[in-house]
Structure formats: C-alpha cells, structure tokens
Write a protein that holds these residues in place. Structure first.
Motif, mmCIF file in Angstrom:
data_model
loop_
_atom_site.group_PDB
_atom_site.id
_atom_site.type_symbol
_atom_site.label_atom_id
_atom_site.label_comp_id
_atom_site.label_asym_id
_atom_site.label_seq_id
_atom_site.Cartn_x
_atom_site.Cartn_y
_atom_site.Cartn_z
ATOM 1 N N UNK A 23 36.905 27.964 23.634
ATOM 2 C CA UNK A 23 36.293 26.954 24.398
ATOM 3 C C UNK A 23 36.016 27.896 25.627
ATOM 4 N N UNK A 24 37.433 28.291 26.284
ATOM 5 C CA UNK A 24 37.258 29.165 28.192
ATOM 6 C C UNK A 24 35.977 30.073 28.044
ATOM 7 N N UNK A 25 35.839 30.717 27.128
ATOM 8 C CA UNK A 25 34.463 32.072 27.386
ATOM 9 C C UNK A 25 33.388 31.191 27.411
ATOM 10 N N UNK A 26 33.296 31.022 26.745
ATOM 11 C CA UNK A 26 31.759 29.707 26.557
ATOM 12 C C UNK A 26 31.367 29.047 27.193
ATOM 13 N N UNK A 27 32.513 27.782 27.675
ATOM 14 C CA UNK A 27 32.256 26.556 28.369
ATOM 15 C C UNK A 27 32.722 26.971 29.399
ATOM 16 N N UNK A 28 33.201 28.116 30.351
ATOM 17 C CA UNK A 28 33.970 27.964 31.799
ATOM 18 C C UNK A 28 32.933 28.409 32.314
ATOM 19 N N UNK A 29 33.468 28.218 33.643
ATOM 20 C CA UNK A 29 32.434 28.366 35.045
ATOM 21 C C UNK A 29 33.146 29.484 35.914
ATOM 22 N N UNK A 30 33.798 29.458 35.795
ATOM 23 C CA UNK A 30 34.990 30.033 36.545
ATOM 24 C C UNK A 30 34.995 31.411 35.911
ATOM 25 N N UNK A 31 34.626 32.789 36.642
ATOM 26 C CA UNK A 31 34.921 34.379 35.861
ATOM 27 C C UNK A 31 36.531 34.251 35.549
ATOM 28 N N UNK A 32 38.072 33.619 36.624
ATOM 29 C CA UNK A 32 39.498 34.186 36.382
ATOM 30 C C UNK A 32 39.082 32.654 35.566
ATOM 31 N N UNK A 33 38.925 32.026 34.888
ATOM 32 C CA UNK A 33 39.405 31.212 33.589
ATOM 33 C C UNK A 33 38.857 30.887 32.588
ATOM 34 N N UNK B 114 33.942 38.627 43.349
ATOM 35 C CA UNK B 114 34.118 37.531 44.453
ATOM 36 C C UNK B 114 33.377 38.865 46.063
ATOM 37 N N UNK B 115 33.737 40.123 45.596
ATOM 38 C CA UNK B 115 33.287 40.349 48.026
ATOM 39 C C UNK B 115 31.988 40.458 47.248
ATOM 40 N N UNK B 116 31.147 40.702 46.597
ATOM 41 C CA UNK B 116 30.550 40.896 46.144
ATOM 42 C C UNK B 116 29.187 39.681 46.721
ATOM 43 N N UNK B 117 29.078 38.459 45.815
ATOM 44 C CA UNK B 117 29.291 37.430 45.959
ATOM 45 C C UNK B 117 29.642 36.526 46.234
ATOM 46 N N UNK B 118 30.762 36.531 47.227
ATOM 47 C CA UNK B 118 31.506 35.071 47.806
ATOM 48 C C UNK B 118 31.686 34.358 47.263
ATOM 49 N N UNK B 119 31.944 34.075 45.722
ATOM 50 C CA UNK B 119 32.538 33.378 44.282
ATOM 51 C C UNK B 119 32.362 33.649 43.121
#
Length: 128
Positions: free
Chosen positions: A30-40, A113-118
């Motif tokens: 679920x976390x891999x497919x439906x969460x939007x944050x890379x760290x999550x 994060x350094x490239x996209x600031x998000x």
C-alpha cells in the motif's frame, strides 16, 4: 471478544507469523503504490522486506531446536527436530541486501531533494 480469545488460544506461532507477515506485506505494498512521498515509499519498502523475512522465518520454523548439531545428538534426531537452516540463511542475506539498498535509496532521495526541492513523487515524475 470470546471469539478472539478462542482464535488466539488455538493459533500457533507459525500461523500467527504468517498472518503478521501477510499484513506487513499488504501495508508495504500500500505504501509503495499509494503514498506520494519518496521517504515514505522507502519506509514502506522496508516494511515489505520485514514481512518477507518474517514469512521466510515462519517457513523454516517447525517447532524444533536450533539448527546446530550438538555433540551427542544423532543425525536422525537432529534432522527430525531441528529448524530448517536454509531459510534463516536467506533471511540473514536479505537483511544485508536490504541495508545496502536502504543506503542507496536514501542517497538517491537526497539527490532528488537537492534537485527538485521536494520529495513528492508526483512533482518529481511530472514531465515539463
């Protein structure tokens, strides 16, 4: 409540491990497919890996002793009563591989994060 107590009393260690590993795999997917944050997503991959490791340990468990042949124990008794050592070796190997993958994924997330600031994957994957 009585039904839950009955199920817990009737459930053995191996079945509880399989159910727990299945839940961990579902949570990880679920976390891999439906969460939007890379760290999550990275955390979800680690949870998924823990579920796989637990399933492998549950497969190798047979209620016996440790898979080390002690002096004075016959080969027949050892083979019948010891846990299956291959799955435990696979889990140890998987833990080392997961640690290496975690380091690489965290390094890539720092670069993102350094490239996209998000760290939102929807922003990172957006084509300009």
């Amino acid at each position: 409540m009585i039904m839950i107590n009955y199920l817990v009393n009737r459930m053995d260690f191996q079945m509880a491990s399989f159910i727990t590993s299945g839940l961990l795999v579902i949570i990880g997917l679920y976390g891999v497919f439906f969460v939007d944050n890379v760290l999550k997503k990275i955390i979800a991959l680690e949870i998924l890996g823990s579920g796989v490791n637990l399933a492998l340990i549950a497969i190798g468990y047979n209620g016996g002793t440790i898979p080390i042949k002690l002096p004075g124990v016959s080969v027949e008794v050892f083979a019948k009563e010891s846990a299956y050592p291959l799955t435990h070796a696979l889990v140890l190997t998987n833990i080392v591989i997961e640690a290496s993958m975690l380091a690489v994924m965290l390094g890539v997330s720092i670069i993102l994060y350094k490239k996209y600031k998000t760290l939102r994957s929807s922003v990172i994957l957006k084509e300009d």
